[in-house]
Design an enzyme around this catalytic site. Structure first.
Site, PDB file in Angstrom:
ATOM      1  NE  ARG A 187      16.284  -3.071 -16.224  1.00 35.08           N
ATOM      2  CZ  ARG A 187      15.314  -2.485 -15.510  1.00 35.08           C
ATOM      3  NH1 ARG A 187      15.505  -1.288 -14.977  1.00 35.08           N
ATOM      4  NH2 ARG A 187      14.171  -3.088 -15.321  1.00 35.08           N
ATOM      5  CD  GLU A 202      18.829  -3.507 -10.667  1.00 35.65           C
ATOM      6  OE1 GLU A 202      17.600  -3.357 -10.561  1.00 35.65           O
ATOM      7  OE2 GLU A 202      19.352  -4.063 -11.626  1.00 35.65           O
TER       8      GLU A 202
END
Lengths: 780, 157
Positions: free
Chosen positions: A311, A735
């Protein structure tokens, strides 16, 4: 309609009166045992002697177990089966559990855990990224590499080369409620576990494996966590397994709660990174070619490090189109805590890399850092859907390659890019240009205090990159009195997921949200759930609950339509009533009649995110359903004599799509920003040269306090809907706002730059010491 | 063993407990008042704040025996039946919480600061609230709505 209403958190009345229950608050049977781990104080070595006699003889102790006392393997890893519950002959980090004590009280267990005689033949430990690189100590066979175009040639032929290296620290989650679990033995060897976890199914799976039982013999329940932030995705496994093993061995309930110091020493944190970069740019600051090398310190076990490092690579572009790019990622194995999931899951680290590059290029070329960013943005998404509203093929039509979406370094078209408009609006509402000018003149007249201001954007990919995790289930019952019971696979950690999903359920039935009972996540109700992680909670579970509700609603509609000799499609559920054939029947009346008409009033729902296709080895495909966007402007002031600094003002514009609950979303944005700013400023993890964590309490590890929050804090929601078909066109929000905190770090760097002509090369976190050193470099 | 005779939320309580028992253990384990939380165990985070004779203390570093003869108020003792204390209501209405773990301590600290500033004739402005909350940590909210909640309650108490 209940959706989009700014309702308070569903449990707020319980929290403000102190009756909300966390695991440690659940009434427990009188004979419950309390557990504690005995820990290694050595980072790496062989256990040559382990004597638990004094532990077993200590007051209140019922049981003490080392790895050799376990009847079968007990593993805590969420991925590679490389995390034994108790050290097996060797230790791999300072803080690793070596043995387990069960006693009649929490305190007795903790006291006894200090009494063992452990002898460890110490061996050299690999503690840093450089140690691991030198020893080629890593996960996976070599680095992962994602490539688009030809970065090497583009850099070699570019007018300017900007290169550097950035180190960034990890981060302790510091969920206010520490890790906790309670195991309750059942008849026939079955086990019920109450766990403070973001991932009940994982707890169920790991406990079942450790007990030698099928998953159907273990039921896990999670009502709420006192914060998670990723720290309870896998790190609760050890406690749940330990409790279940003791419960199985003794037939008594067993409970474990880490003391805060133990929690910080034992559990994993955010991965720290070093990112090396080489950027080839033209005279206007356009990035022609870019090479990143990510060095990611994973700790002793694999845990979730591979997808975290992936990621980070997937966010190495952030909001910028990189025509030629190469990203190399090393996942390094060290003798430290196994770094784990933390809000953003590698995304923040990858994003910090490119934001650093942008600032470095701006400084080197003397270009305004915001204009530079805007010039490198992805092309704007078409105002309406692709292929609509534009004429093609005419003499003056743009060429297809000029109007089509640009692609990410992993070859995914960016079809929903809205940061051009968002940036323009935020720059205006925050009065950026005028303030920047005013700060420059203020600084010129201020020899000791310096102010800085910076803008940063966020583009964050939404979906689990392990594609099969993008699924969710729900279970909804409507009782004969018209009350609704809702359950799904998501967990509540304060983010307000339960309230948002209840608003969805209420909207589907056209009733007040107060009619919907929110219930604890329970592996016996909804099986095979994914972790509540990757910001996916409301996207996935909202859709699953909608599907379950719609099944029941369709049955009710068919039932009343038949009675009223009308089309089921004409039945409406609104305002607590069922509108059919000119009548408006109370919802509960229709439900009662349906029950008596022998209609099933219970249904499951399921959802799987569409359009995903991802090859993580080749770095190619569509790992994300969509992107969530945001941007922030932060202003800081720093004292050049001490390095002390404050955030003066933060302006944020964030994209939640069509928000399911603007009040809860704003809460995520405010909290995320402050947590992100904390990561990059005051939150410093320090290990000594023996690999022992020295910052293992809030006395030495500084999370933001109330006085650290921006003096002026303006948060606005972007008013667009998600282009993809998500639940009520909302967007994930857990997030993405965390990375808005990057603007605070950039603002500090800006303030430091005003002290001298040189590149200050500010690392993260920008502690007062780091700021002072950077001032020294800026002045030269 | 130590004899602890105190009033908790108005009700007299008397128990013999180990000398080293902490007030927070006494409340949670002996009286099952679990709204007072243990966050950091070391009096940094403020999740354990209760009122001892009307003053905010951190019950994780107060011995139960030290409270002998005192009146203790916990989060469970604030509401008058169904009627929430203004500070409780303000946290509810202003989204002054997310995970809720720090909330009881925040509310107890908030009430204490409002009372102290009032008694001293000082204004409890935003800067003062920030300063006063140094000993209460929240990891979720970014504090924005917590400050807002305390300001609102200060006007209603």
């Amino acid at each position: 309609m209940s959706v989009a209403a700014p309702l308070p958190h569903d449990a707020a009345p319980l929290h403000v009166t102190g009756v909300a229950r966390y695991v440690d608050d659940i009434p427990r049977p009188a004979n419950t045992l309390h557990l504690a781990f005995g820990l290694s104080e050595v980072a790496r070595g062989r256990i040559t002697a382990l004597d638990l006699a004094t532990v077993r003889a200590a007051p209140g102790v019922v049981l003490a177990m080392a790895a050799s006392d376990l009847a079968r393997e007990a593993d805590c890893s969420p991925s590679a089966n490389d995390e034994p519950l108790l050290a097996k002959g060797e230790v791999f980090y300072a803080g690793q559990p070596v043995f387990l004590v069960a006693a009649t009280s929490h305190r007795a267990a903790r006291r006894a855990a200090r009494l063992a005689r452990i002898e460890i033949a110490e061996e050299p430990a690999l503690l840093t990224i450089e140690d691991a690189l030198a020893a080629d100590s890593r996960f996976e066979e070599g680095p992962r590499i994602y490539v688009k175009g030809d970065a090497t040639t583009a850099i070699a032929t570019a007018p300017h080369l900007i290169e550097g290296s950035l180190t960034m620290g990890g981060q302790e989650h510091f969920y206010l409620e520490g890790q906790a679990a309670l195991a309750l033995p059942q008849e026939g060897g079955d086990m019920v576990v109450q766990s403070s976890t973001q991932h009940p199914t994982e707890i169920q799976h790991k406990v079942a494996d450790a007990l030698g039982l099928p998953m159907n013999a273990v039921r896990v329940e999670t009502r709420r966590m006192g914060g998670g932030f990723g720290g309870k995705e896998s790190q609760g496994n050890a406690l749940a397994i330990a409790c279940a093993l003791v419960a199985q061995a003794t037939g008594r309930p067993a409970k474990m709660r880490y003391d805060r110091d133990d929690d910080m020493v034992i559990t994993g944190k955010r991965h720290d990174f070093r990112i090396d970069y080489r950027a080839g740019v033209d005279a206007t600051g356009r990035i022609l070619g870019l090479e990143f090398v990510h060095y990611c310190r994973c700790g002793w076990a694999q845990d979730l490090s591979l997808p975290v490092a992936d990621r980070a690579m997937l966010h190495a572009d952030n909001a910028y189109h990189l025509p030629n790019v190469r990203i190399e990622s090393h996942r390094l194995k060290t003798h430290t805590q196994s770094a784990t999931a933390y809000r953003g899951f590698g995304g923040p680290q990858g994003m910090l890399g490119i934001e650093r590059v942008m600032d470095h290029v701006a400084q080197a070329l003397g270009i305004d850092p915001v204009a530079l960013r805007q010039a490198n943005y992805y092309r704007a998404a078409p105002a309406s859907g692709p292929g609509t509203g534009r004429r093609h093929g005419g003499a003056h039509s743009p060429k297809p390659e000029e109007i089509g979406p640009e692609t990410t370094p992993y070859h995914m078209p960016v079809e929903d890019f809205i940061l051009h408009e968002m940036t323009a609006r935020l720059l205006e509402s925050s009065d950026y240009a005028a303030r920047k000018a005013e700060i420059a003149s203020w600084n010129a007249a201020s020899p000791l205090l310096k102010r800085g201001i910076a803008f940063s954007p966020v583009k964050f990919g939404i979906s689990f990159t392990l594609t099969h995790l993008n699924q969710a289930g729900a279970l909804v019952h409507v009782y004969q009195d018209g009350s609704i019971h809702m359950n799904h696979g998501g967990t509540e950690m304060g983010q307000g997921l339960f309230q948002k999903v209840a608003q969805v359920a209420a909207a589907r039935f056209g009733v007040d949200p107060g009619r919907v009972k929110i219930t604890a996540t329970d592996t016996g109700k909804v099986p095979n759930t994914s972790a509540t992680a990757a910001s996916s909670g409301s996207d996935l579970n909202g859709m699953a609950v909608k599907a379950a509700c719609d099944t029941i609603r369709d049955r009710l509609a068919a039932f009343v339509a038949e009675r009223h000799q009308t089309d089921p499609a004409m039945v409406r559920f609104e305002g607590g009533r069922v509108h059919v054939g000119g009548e408006a029947l109370p919802f509960e009346q229709v439900v009662k009649a349906a029950y008596e008409g022998r209609i099933s009033l219970s249904a499951t729902g399921f959802y799987a995110t569409p359009k995903l296709r991802w090859d993580r080895i080749r770095g190619e495909g569509r790992p994300f359903f969509y992107f969530a966007y945001g941007c922030a402007v932060t202003e800081v002031v720093l004292d050049t004599l001490t390095g002390e600094n404050r955030i003066l003002r933060a302006d944020i514009l964030h994209d939640c799509g069509a928000s399911l609950n603007p009040a809860l979303d704003r809460g995520q944005i405010e909290g995320g920003y402050v947590q992100g700013a904390g990561w990059l400023t005051t939150e410093e993890l320090v290990w000594d040269d023996k690999g022992r964590l020295k910052t293992h309490a809030p006395s030495t590890y500084k999370i933001p306090a109330c006085s650290d929050r921006p003096r002026v804090f303006k948060v606005a929601l972007w008013d667009g809907a998600n282009r993809e078909d998500t639940i009520y066109r909302s967007k994930a929000v857990g997030e993405p706002p965390f990375m808005l905190g990057i603007s605070a770090w950039l603002a500090l760097s800006d303030a430091v730059q005003s002290t001298g002509p040189n590149w200050p090369d500010l690392p993260a976190p920008a502690t007062a010491e780091a700021v002072l050193a950077a001032i020294g470099r800026a002045r030269g | 063993m130590a004899e602890v005779t105190i009033k908790v939320n108005g009700a007299p309580v008397s128990r013999d407990v180990p000398d080293a028992m902490l007030l927070v253990e006494f409340l949670r384990e002996e009286l099952r008042l679990t709204g007072t939380h243990v966050g950091c165990d070391t009096s940094q985070c403020g999740a354990c704040v209760v009122h001892l004779d009307g003053r905010a203390v951190k019950s994780c570093t107060t011995l139960a025996a030290q409270a002998y003869g005192a009146e203790v108020t916990t989060i469970e003792g604030l509401a008058a039946g169904e009627e929430l204390h203004p500070m409780q209501r303000a946290f509810h209405e202003n989204h002054g919480l997310q995970c809720g773990f720090c909330t009881p301590g925040m509310i107890m600290t908030g009430i204490d600061m409002v009372r102290r500033y009032r008694a001293a004739g000082q204004e409890l402005d935003e800067a003062a609230i920030r300063h006063e909350l140094e000993g209460n940590l929240c990891r979720c909210t970014g504090y924005h709505n917590i400050v807002k909640s305390i300001r609102q309650a200060a006007g209603e108490m």
